[in-house]
Design a protein around this motif. Structure first.
Motif, PDB file in Angstrom:
ATOM      1  N   ASP A  67       0.853  -1.186   0.000  1.00  7.72           N
ATOM      2  CA  ASP A  67       0.000   0.000   0.000  1.00  7.72           C
ATOM      3  C   ASP A  67       0.891   1.239   0.000  1.00  7.72           C
ATOM      4  OD1 ASP A  67      -2.571  -1.203   0.080  1.00  7.72           O
ATOM      5  OD2 ASP A  67      -2.274  -1.670   2.201  1.00  7.72           O
ATOM      6  N   LEU A 120       1.039   5.751  -0.330  1.00 11.18           N
ATOM      7  CA  LEU A 120       0.419   7.070  -0.393  1.00 11.18           C
ATOM      8  C   LEU A 120       1.499   8.062  -0.782  1.00 11.18           C
ATOM      9  CD1 LEU A 120      -2.193   8.803   1.764  1.00 11.18           C
ATOM     10  CD2 LEU A 120       0.003   9.940   1.469  1.00 11.18           C
ATOM     11  N   THR A 172       1.913  12.175  -1.784  1.00  6.96           N
ATOM     12  CA  THR A 172       1.187  13.440  -1.689  1.00  6.96           C
ATOM     13  C   THR A 172       1.607  14.406  -2.792  1.00  6.96           C
ATOM     14  OG1 THR A 172       2.792  14.577  -0.271  1.00  6.96           O
ATOM     15  CG2 THR A 172       1.168  13.153   0.815  1.00  6.96           C
ATOM     16  N   TYR A 180      -3.848  12.900  -3.067  1.00  5.08           N
ATOM     17  CA  TYR A 180      -3.209  11.781  -2.397  1.00  5.08           C
ATOM     18  C   TYR A 180      -3.309  10.566  -3.306  1.00  5.08           C
ATOM     19  CZ  TYR A 180      -3.767  14.978   1.514  1.00  5.08           C
ATOM     20  OH  TYR A 180      -3.730  16.088   2.329  1.00  5.08           O
ATOM     21  N   VAL A 214      -3.038   6.940  -4.051  1.00  3.76           N
ATOM     22  CA  VAL A 214      -3.083   5.688  -3.304  1.00  3.76           C
ATOM     23  C   VAL A 214      -3.630   4.587  -4.205  1.00  3.76           C
ATOM     24  CG1 VAL A 214      -3.413   6.820  -1.064  1.00  3.76           C
ATOM     25  CG2 VAL A 214      -5.413   6.200  -2.433  1.00  3.76           C
ATOM     26  N   ASN A 218     -12.228   3.501  -0.719  1.00  8.59           N
ATOM     27  CA  ASN A 218     -11.831   4.867  -1.077  1.00  8.59           C
ATOM     28  C   ASN A 218     -12.481   5.282  -2.399  1.00  8.59           C
ATOM     29  OD1 ASN A 218     -10.203   3.882  -3.199  1.00  8.59           O
ATOM     30  ND2 ASN A 218      -8.321   3.955  -1.988  1.00  8.59           N
ATOM     31  N   GLN A 229      -2.015  11.907   7.075  1.00  9.75           N
ATOM     32  CA  GLN A 229      -2.739  11.534   5.855  1.00  9.75           C
ATOM     33  C   GLN A 229      -2.677  10.015   5.630  1.00  9.75           C
ATOM     34  OE1 GLN A 229      -0.667  14.165   6.130  1.00  9.75           O
ATOM     35  NE2 GLN A 229      -2.286  15.708   6.044  1.00  9.75           N
ATOM     36  N   ALA A 230      -1.515   9.418   5.908  1.00  6.86           N
ATOM     37  CA  ALA A 230      -1.373   7.972   5.745  1.00  6.86           C
ATOM     38  C   ALA A 230      -2.261   7.220   6.729  1.00  6.86           C
ATOM     39  CB  ALA A 230       0.087   7.569   5.933  1.00  6.86           C
ATOM     40  N   GLU A 280      -5.893   7.415   5.642  1.00  7.48           N
ATOM     41  CA  GLU A 280      -6.141   6.498   4.523  1.00  7.48           C
ATOM     42  C   GLU A 280      -6.202   5.050   5.003  1.00  7.48           C
ATOM     43  OE1 GLU A 280      -6.893   5.114   0.730  1.00  7.48           O
ATOM     44  OE2 GLU A 280      -6.840   7.217   1.386  1.00  7.48           O
ATOM     45  N   TYR A 284     -10.072   4.409   5.305  1.00  5.74           N
ATOM     46  CA  TYR A 284     -10.435   4.125   3.915  1.00  5.74           C
ATOM     47  C   TYR A 284      -9.885   2.801   3.402  1.00  5.74           C
ATOM     48  CZ  TYR A 284     -12.080   8.912   3.819  1.00  5.74           C
ATOM     49  OH  TYR A 284     -12.752  10.066   4.088  1.00  5.74           O
ATOM     50  N   THR A 285      -9.485   1.931   4.299  1.00  4.12           N
ATOM     51  CA  THR A 285      -9.206   0.546   3.921  1.00  4.12           C
ATOM     52  C   THR A 285      -9.847  -0.350   4.974  1.00  4.12           C
ATOM     53  OG1 THR A 285      -7.186   0.092   5.177  1.00  4.12           O
ATOM     54  CG2 THR A 285      -6.926   1.295   3.108  1.00  4.12           C
TER      55      THR A 285
END
Length: 323
Positions: A119, A121, A123, A134, A136, A142, A190-191, A194, A198-199
């Motif tokens: 995975d 990310l 930016t 972002y 990803v 997501n 941010q990571a 996510e 969002y996983t």
């Protein structure tokens, strides 16, 4: 336990986290991408994240900073000043993109984010409206609108620091600039958003988060004329969010085992200071000598763990001039 790694922006100072990761690989006997499940980076951190995803050994990444940085930051002082005055930039973004693709190798140079084996990310920020982007991998939780872009393009955009590089255009998004401008110079929050929101694969209580910095200057001299003030402002745009992001992650996800590794620099070292790479590598090696990677990976280390009492235990990371 799942493991996440995030790496700050900082230009040539990226050699510091590269040295730390080389020490990690010596300690574990395996590539970094086999230790961490999720890797995030801004600017130079995005370059490192892509290299890690491609399976490039960290020792090789250290060597690349020494050998490739002079090619990326190639300039003639007088002409560079004139070029910056006329165009707002010094260095060639196309050269940066070409070197990123070359070093990713034949297998990974045309990867999309979805092709990466871990995975990711990366930016960036869209120039026309300042919208953060972002990049990803797509997943059912997501928006599924970033995974199809090429990794090399996302990384180039993330590394396109204003006044150093021209924006990098990624269709159909438009022109993009350094992902570290604003809040994501340290992309750890941010990571985490996510990964945790969002996983479906990460839970804070079962996740180790390791955030690597690229060196901080806490005692900066006061600028005395226009251009030093411009440099000061750009440095602050990249540096200031680092501690804020660390604090926010700790407050929002206190269940996670969270480590922040950064060191304090005694002198200003610019994003393009290729003449200071040897000094930076020495700083990184001295720092790496006090980092107990096996203990961190088992969530047993207390030196660099983020707690309510501190976001960065400076006693272990203040380094004097390199010798």
């Amino acid at each position: 336990m799942r493991r996440m790694l995030t790496i700050d922006g900082g230009g040539v100072r990226g050699i510091i986290p590269a040295v730390l990761l080389a020490a990690l690989e010596r300690a574990t006997g395996r590539p970094t991408r086999e230790t961490f499940d999720f890797i995030a980076g801004s600017s130079t951190g995005a370059v490192l994240a892509a290299g890690i995803a491609a399976g490039i050994p960290a020792e090789r990444l250290v060597t690349l900073y020494a050998s490739r940085s002079p090619q990326v930051f190639r300039s003639v002082p007088l002409l560079s000043g004139l070029r910056r005055l006329l165009t707002g930039t010094i260095y060639d973004t196309a050269t940066l993109h070409r070197l990123i693709r070359d070093e990713l190798g034949p297998e990974a140079r045309d990867w999309t984010l979805n092709d990466a084996p871990v995975d990711l990310l990366v930016t960036a920020k869209r120039l026309v409206d300042g919208m953060p982007w972002y990049f990803v991998r797509d997943n059912p939780a997501n928006s599924c609108r970033a995974g199809g872009f090429r990794l090399a393009d996302a990384v180039t955009a993330s590394a396109a620091a204003p006044t150093y590089f021209r924006p990098w255009s990624v269709a159909p998004i438009g022109e993009l600039i350094d992902g570290g401008i604003g809040v994501a110079g340290n992309p750890v929050y941010q990571a985490c958003v996510e990964a945790f929101e969002y996983t479906h694969a990460y839970e804070p209580a079962d996740t180790l988060v390791v955030s690597l910095g690229t060196g901080r200057l806490l005692r900066r001299q006061r600028p005395t004329w226009l251009w030093p003030w411009v440099g000061w402002l750009l440095s602050e745009l990249l540096r200031s969010p680092a501690e804020q992001q660390t604090e926010i992650v700790h407050r929002h996800y206190p269940q996670a085992s969270f480590y922040r590794l950064d060191l304090e620099l005694e002198r200003e070292i610019g994003l393009d200071a290729v003449d200071r790479l040897g000094e930076l590598q020495t700083h990184g090696e001295r720092f790496a000598s006090v980092v107990d990677w096996p203990a961190i990976l088992e969530s047993q280390d207390q030196r660099f763990r983020v707690t309510d009492a501190t976001t960065l235990p400076r006693d272990y990371c203040r380094l004097g001039p390199a010798v």
